[in-house]
Motif scaffolding. Structure first.
Motif, PDB file in Angstrom:
ATOM      1  N   ILE A  40      42.215  37.081  28.555  1.00  0.00           N
ATOM      2  CA  ILE A  40      41.464  38.346  28.458  1.00  0.00           C
ATOM      3  C   ILE A  40      40.818  38.667  29.812  1.00  0.00           C
ATOM      4  CG2 ILE A  40      39.458  39.434  27.367  1.00  0.00           C
ATOM      5  CD1 ILE A  40      41.761  39.326  25.461  1.00  0.00           C
ATOM      6  N   LEU A  41      40.272  37.634  30.457  1.00  0.00           N
ATOM      7  CA  LEU A  41      39.635  37.843  31.770  1.00  0.00           C
ATOM      8  C   LEU A  41      40.665  38.328  32.797  1.00  0.00           C
ATOM      9  CD1 LEU A  41      37.208  34.816  31.912  1.00  0.00           C
ATOM     10  CD2 LEU A  41      36.565  37.184  32.285  1.00  0.00           C
ATOM     11  N   ARG A  43      43.330  40.099  32.088  1.00  0.00           N
ATOM     12  CA  ARG A  43      43.580  41.516  31.777  1.00  0.00           C
ATOM     13  C   ARG A  43      42.492  42.393  32.392  1.00  0.00           C
ATOM     14  NH1 ARG A  43      45.290  41.937  25.377  1.00  0.00           N
ATOM     15  NH2 ARG A  43      47.010  40.464  25.452  1.00  0.00           N
ATOM     16  N   MET A  44      41.246  41.935  32.270  1.00  0.00           N
ATOM     17  CA  MET A  44      40.131  42.707  32.849  1.00  0.00           C
ATOM     18  C   MET A  44      40.297  42.817  34.364  1.00  0.00           C
ATOM     19  SD  MET A  44      36.964  40.958  30.905  1.00  0.00           S
ATOM     20  CE  MET A  44      36.679  41.094  29.162  1.00  0.00           C
ATOM     21  N   ALA A  45      40.662  41.695  35.004  1.00  0.00           N
ATOM     22  CA  ALA A  45      40.831  41.708  36.457  1.00  0.00           C
ATOM     23  C   ALA A  45      41.962  42.661  36.856  1.00  0.00           C
ATOM     24  CB  ALA A  45      41.113  40.303  36.962  1.00  0.00           C
ATOM     25  N   MET A  47      42.799  45.373  35.330  1.00  0.00           N
ATOM     26  CA  MET A  47      42.251  46.735  35.231  1.00  0.00           C
ATOM     27  C   MET A  47      41.379  47.041  36.453  1.00  0.00           C
ATOM     28  SD  MET A  47      41.339  46.703  31.242  1.00  0.00           S
ATOM     29  CE  MET A  47      42.651  46.408  30.080  1.00  0.00           C
ATOM     30  N   LEU A  48      40.595  46.047  36.839  1.00  0.00           N
ATOM     31  CA  LEU A  48      39.720  46.226  38.003  1.00  0.00           C
ATOM     32  C   LEU A  48      40.557  46.445  39.269  1.00  0.00           C
ATOM     33  CD1 LEU A  48      36.664  46.142  37.833  1.00  0.00           C
ATOM     34  CD2 LEU A  48      36.714  43.832  38.696  1.00  0.00           C
ATOM     35  N   PHE A  51      41.880  49.969  39.425  1.00  0.00           N
ATOM     36  CA  PHE A  51      40.880  51.007  39.730  1.00  0.00           C
ATOM     37  C   PHE A  51      41.038  51.514  41.164  1.00  0.00           C
ATOM     38  CE2 PHE A  51      37.362  49.826  36.453  1.00  0.00           C
ATOM     39  CZ  PHE A  51      38.137  50.390  35.462  1.00  0.00           C
ATOM     40  N   MET A  76      38.878  47.628  47.158  1.00  0.00           N
ATOM     41  CA  MET A  76      38.469  47.262  45.799  1.00  0.00           C
ATOM     42  C   MET A  76      39.562  46.435  45.132  1.00  0.00           C
ATOM     43  SD  MET A  76      36.658  50.893  44.677  1.00  0.00           S
ATOM     44  CE  MET A  76      37.548  51.040  43.197  1.00  0.00           C
ATOM     45  N   VAL A  79      39.650  42.746  46.546  1.00  0.00           N
ATOM     46  CA  VAL A  79      38.567  41.896  46.029  1.00  0.00           C
ATOM     47  C   VAL A  79      38.832  41.520  44.568  1.00  0.00           C
ATOM     48  CG1 VAL A  79      36.090  41.801  45.536  1.00  0.00           C
ATOM     49  CG2 VAL A  79      36.892  42.840  47.652  1.00  0.00           C
ATOM     50  N   ALA A  80      39.243  42.511  43.777  1.00  0.00           N
ATOM     51  CA  ALA A  80      39.511  42.248  42.362  1.00  0.00           C
ATOM     52  C   ALA A  80      40.713  41.313  42.208  1.00  0.00           C
ATOM     53  CB  ALA A  80      39.759  43.561  41.622  1.00  0.00           C
ATOM     54  N   ALA A  83      39.618  37.766  42.715  1.00  0.00           N
ATOM     55  CA  ALA A  83      38.930  37.287  41.513  1.00  0.00           C
ATOM     56  C   ALA A  83      39.941  36.976  40.410  1.00  0.00           C
ATOM     57  CB  ALA A  83      37.927  38.337  41.031  1.00  0.00           C
ATOM     58  N   ALA A  86      41.809  33.822  41.117  1.00  0.00           N
ATOM     59  CA  ALA A  86      40.966  32.644  40.860  1.00  0.00           C
ATOM     60  C   ALA A  86      40.975  32.306  39.369  1.00  0.00           C
ATOM     61  CB  ALA A  86      39.537  32.914  41.341  1.00  0.00           C
ATOM     62  N   ILE A  87      40.903  33.327  38.524  1.00  0.00           N
ATOM     63  CA  ILE A  87      40.926  33.104  37.072  1.00  0.00           C
ATOM     64  C   ILE A  87      42.281  32.526  36.650  1.00  0.00           C
ATOM     65  CG2 ILE A  87      40.779  34.218  34.814  1.00  0.00           C
ATOM     66  CD1 ILE A  87      38.973  36.371  36.248  1.00  0.00           C
TER      67      ILE A  87
END
Lengths: 203, 52
Positions: A40-41, A43-45, A47-48, A51, A76, A79-80, A83, A86-87
């Motif tokens: 899930i994290l 997936r969020m990354a 999306m980020l 952006f 942006m 950087v995302a 992250a 890393a996840i």
């Protein structure tokens, strides 16, 4: 010409991640592999990361995109992507030692979190190259037409769908379970209705 | 928490698509990133040590 190329590459970027996120839904609903918290994290990354190009596309509403906006968008994303990588690396390392079978079903020989790591690396390379040729690739002479609306709309729908699905999966719990095997909201509702029925019977 | 972060991401995405200003977009994006990193930090701490 290159100004248009930069504009359409941003669309391709967002569409590519829409495809990846929809692929995650296919795995979730067709094969029945529920995503873990780290999935899930990621997936969020993603999306980020998306952006960045989304911002570049949306800036064409106000006319030509400035170099600073173009750099900010892909900055942006970089950087995302770091992250997100890393996840993904964290999840790869959790399952790296044999005979650990890994989490979920592999796709083309690699698990989804490994594919996620590859996508984040591709993003880093793409953004780096885009920033090297930023002066040539800054969108010029383009407008926010229906293809842009479709791409942005599709992306927002996917984010909203993820919101609903993760709510179904987590229910009213603050955190997702480490190894999810059910949709907590349905389980919780079943318990609630069973409790209500038995409670009603004792009265 | 994941549900809330997706809601934040949806709002941030909507702000970006609606053509929000540079500062607004950057603020929404930063809040989303920090929320994701906080949740990641929690899950790193909650899970067992790396399988080396």
């Amino acid at each position: 010409m290159t100004g248009r190329l930069g504009f359409w590459l941003a669309h391709l970027f967002v569409l590519a991640y829409c495809g990846v996120l929809l692929g995650g839904f296919v795995v979730q609903f067709v094969t029945g592999d529920l995503p873990c918290p780290l999935c899930i994290l990621q997936r969020m990354a993603m999306m980020l990361v998306a952006f960045g190009p989304l911002y570049i596309i949306a800036r064409t509403r106000r006319g030509d995109v400035r170099l600073a906006d173009y750099a900010m968008g892909y900055g942006m994303s970089i950087v995302a992507a770091v992250a997100g990588a890393a996840i993904a690396v964290r999840q790869i390392l959790l399952h790296i030692v044999p005979p650990d079978p890994g989490y979920g079903s592999p796709l083309l020989g690699l698990h989804l979190y490994t594919w996620a790591f590859i996508t984040f690396c591709v993003v880093l390379v793409f953004c780096g190259v885009s920033l090297i040729f930023a002066r040539a690739l800054v969108p010029r002479g383009v407008r926010f037409g229906w293809p842009s609306k479709v791409v942005c709309g599709l992306f927002l729908v996917i984010v909203a769908a993820n919101l609903v699905v993760v709510f179904l999966q987590a229910g009213f719990h603050w955190f997702l379970p480490p190894d999810p095997d059910r949709y907590e909201i349905f389980h919780g509702l079943a318990l609630w209705s069973a409790g209500a029925i038995s409670g009603g019977a004792t009265e | 928490m994941a549900t809330i972060i997706f809601a934040v991401l949806l709002v941030a995405g909507w702000l970006i698509v609606r053509g929000g200003g540079r500062g607004t977009v950057l603020a929404a994006w930063t809040v989303s990133l920090c929320a994701i990193l906080l949740l990641f930090n929690y899950h790193v701490g909650a899970k067992l040590p790396l399988n080396f």
